[in-house]
Design an enzyme around this catalytic site. Structure first.
Site, PDB file in Angstrom:
ATOM      1  N   LYS A 152       2.276   2.998  -0.903  1.00 13.87           N
ATOM      2  CA  LYS A 152       1.162   2.447  -0.105  1.00 13.87           C
ATOM      3  C   LYS A 152      -0.031   2.180  -1.015  1.00 13.87           C
ATOM      4  CE  LYS A 152      -0.095   7.189   0.866  1.00 13.87           C
ATOM      5  NZ  LYS A 152       0.040   8.301   1.800  1.00 13.87           N
ATOM      6  N   ARG A 188      -3.509  15.746  12.487  1.00 15.22           N
ATOM      7  CA  ARG A 188      -3.918  14.370  12.243  1.00 15.22           C
ATOM      8  C   ARG A 188      -2.968  13.531  13.085  1.00 15.22           C
ATOM      9  NH1 ARG A 188      -4.089  12.299   6.087  1.00 15.22           N
ATOM     10  NH2 ARG A 188      -1.863  12.252   6.568  1.00 15.22           N
ATOM     11  N   TYR A 219     -30.396   2.131 -16.182  1.00 16.22           N
ATOM     12  CA  TYR A 219     -31.143   2.153 -14.919  1.00 16.22           C
ATOM     13  C   TYR A 219     -31.741   3.527 -14.654  1.00 16.22           C
ATOM     14  CZ  TYR A 219     -29.364  -2.395 -13.410  1.00 16.22           C
ATOM     15  OH  TYR A 219     -29.088  -3.731 -13.292  1.00 16.22           O
ATOM     16  N   MET A 250     -23.113  -1.870 -12.742  1.00 12.92           N
ATOM     17  CA  MET A 250     -22.052  -2.652 -12.097  1.00 12.92           C
ATOM     18  C   MET A 250     -21.000  -3.116 -13.111  1.00 12.92           C
ATOM     19  SD  MET A 250     -22.335  -6.091  -9.783  1.00 12.92           S
ATOM     20  CE  MET A 250     -23.153  -5.347  -8.396  1.00 12.92           C
TER      21      MET A 250
HETATM   22  C1  LIG Z   1       0.781   9.178   1.040  1.00 14.92           C
HETATM   23  C2  LIG Z   1       1.767  10.047   1.698  1.00 14.92           C
HETATM   24  C3  LIG Z   1       2.647  10.816   0.925  1.00 14.92           C
HETATM   25  C4  LIG Z   1       2.564  10.900  -0.585  1.00 14.92           C
HETATM   26  O1  LIG Z   1       1.551  11.843  -0.918  1.00 14.92           O
HETATM   27  P1  LIG Z   1       1.238  12.269  -2.427  1.00 14.92           P
HETATM   28  O2  LIG Z   1       0.240  13.353  -2.257  1.00 14.92           O
HETATM   29  O3  LIG Z   1       0.657  11.075  -3.106  1.00 14.92           O
HETATM   30  O4  LIG Z   1       2.504  12.711  -3.044  1.00 14.92           O
HETATM   31  C5  LIG Z   1       3.613  11.543   1.595  1.00 14.92           C
HETATM   32  N1  LIG Z   1       3.702  11.534   2.948  1.00 14.92           N
HETATM   33  C6  LIG Z   1       2.855  10.817   3.716  1.00 14.92           C
HETATM   34  C7  LIG Z   1       3.006  10.847   5.195  1.00 14.92           C
HETATM   35  C8  LIG Z   1       1.861  10.066   3.121  1.00 14.92           C
HETATM   36  O5  LIG Z   1       1.013   9.375   3.883  1.00 14.92           O
END
Ligand SMILES: *Cc1c(COP(=O)(O)O)cnc(C)c1O
Length: 363
Positions: free
Chosen positions: A39, A136, A260, A308
């Site tokens: 992701k 969650r 800055y 920046m």
């Molecule tokens: C992102 C995610 C993972 C992977 O987590 P890491 O900490 O990056 O290994 C696993 N399970 C779910 C449901 C996630 O959203």
């Protein structure tokens, strides 16, 4: 003066490291299948090229957060099993999830309603998410057997399995993790389907959480998910090297300030370098004076504020520095985890924070 013959900021992505890190996952959890989390554009590393490497290395499935991420992979002809971790958000997504043969995580009653709105007999491949204590996403544990009954009542629905997510897996002492694992095991006892509990931290620190499928993300990119262990100690290799260049070197008089706000004042006449990278590239503005970068193998501190497009560094310990020198922001020799802790965050956020001004080179 050396010409700046490469783009200003480059993220080199080392696919051999991705393969080696997948092998580390398999070494930790030899009996589990691997659902790799790619992701957020493979945590900023580039979802399509990373997916291709992982598939070539024999990963069992790929996991994305949302529908757009899954479609990007399908459009690039990545044919591996794809898991939608947050499930579908609309009737249109439910339809497309079925036609694109995505595995859909279902975490709430309203998502069941969306799936039940599809024409009878539509083939669907489902994971049910159980809330074992993180609070969650997920169904209450006592709903599991009713969910299984629902699958049986829908011709076309296929149960892949059950998943839950650990809230505190990165703390090997935390009592919640054991409770979550027990809760999940009890909720799903006797039901068909695979079990999946662990992210990177979970699969390393909690052998009881490895189950049938592990879901590593961060460790595939070579960063440690555990605050008390470095990536190197876990046998991981950083997959990304973020580099820029020195574009100015000057001697600044004692008493003068840098950048800055004039937050850094030179205690003596000193050599100062300007590096062509800033928060618009993904170097966090909160990085304070003292946070390290690596030039010619030597750590030198950032001084003054991150702007920046630029940062300024103290070159007193590196008189041999030259215009055009490579400056490593993170990568082998300067772990992203360490830079992240200077910014009060995690490597996850550094990786995901790279912007489209960064040029990617995949090797
Ligand atoms: C992102 C995610 C993972 C992977 O987590 P890491 O900490 O990056 O290994 C696993 N399970 C779910 C449901 C996630 O959203």
């Amino acid at each position: 003066m050396t010409p700046l013959y490469v783009p200003r900021v480059v993220a080199y992505v080392d696919h051999a490291a991705i393969r080696a890190n997948l092998a580390r996952v398999r070494a930790f959890a030899p009996r589990a299948k691997v659902m790799a989390a790619i992701k957020a554009d493979a945590y900023g590393h580039g979802a399509v090229p990373i997916a291709r490497t992982l598939v070539d290395a024999g990963v069992d499935a790929l996991a994305v957060a949302c529908f757009e991420e899954a479609l990007t992979l399908r459009e690039a002809h990545v044919q591996a099993p794809l898991v939608l971790l947050e499930g579908v958000l609309s009737p249109a997504e439910a339809e497309l999830a079925a036609s694109e043969r995505l595995q859909v995580v279902v975490h709430s009653e309203w998502q069941l309603a969306l799936l039940e709105g599809l024409p009878a007999g539509t083939p669907l491949s489902l994971w049910f998410k159980i809330d074992s204590g993180m609070h969650r996403l997920g169904f209450a544990p006592e709903r599991a057997s009713a969910l299984h009954a629902l699958v049986q009542a829908h011709p076309g629905w296929q149960l892949q399995g059950w998943m839950t997510h650990l809230a505190c897996a990165d703390d090997p002492e935390h009592p919640l993790t054991g409770q979550q694992i027990r809760c999940f095991e009890q909720a799903t006892a006797g039901l068909p389907g695979a079990r999946s509990i662990a992210n990177s931290a979970g699969l390393i620190a909690w052998p009881q959480a490895r189950a049938d499928w592990v879901r590593p993300g961060l460790m595939l990119y070579g960063a440690s998910p555990l605050p008390n262990k470095t990536g190197a100690e876990l046998g991981l290799r950083p997959a990304m090297r973020l580099e820029s260049r020195l574009i100015k070197i000057q001697d600044v008089e004692a008493g003068e300030t840098i950048g800055y706000g004039g937050t850094y004042r030179c205690a003596e006449r000193m050599r100062v370098g300007v590096v062509a990278v800033g928060y618009a590239d993904g170097v966090h503005r909160v990085l304070p004076t003292g946070a390290p970068v690596l030039i010619r193998g030597t750590r030198v501190p950032i001084i003054g504020r991150v702007s920046m497009d630029m940062i300024t560094v103290d070159l007193r310990t590196l008189p041999q520095a030259q215009i055009g020198d490579t400056v490593l922001l993170w990568g082998t020799g300067l772990p992203a985890e360490e830079v992240a802790s200077w910014a009060g965050t995690l490597a996850y956020e550094l990786f995901c924070g790279l912007t489209n001004r960064v040029h990617f080179v995949h090797r």
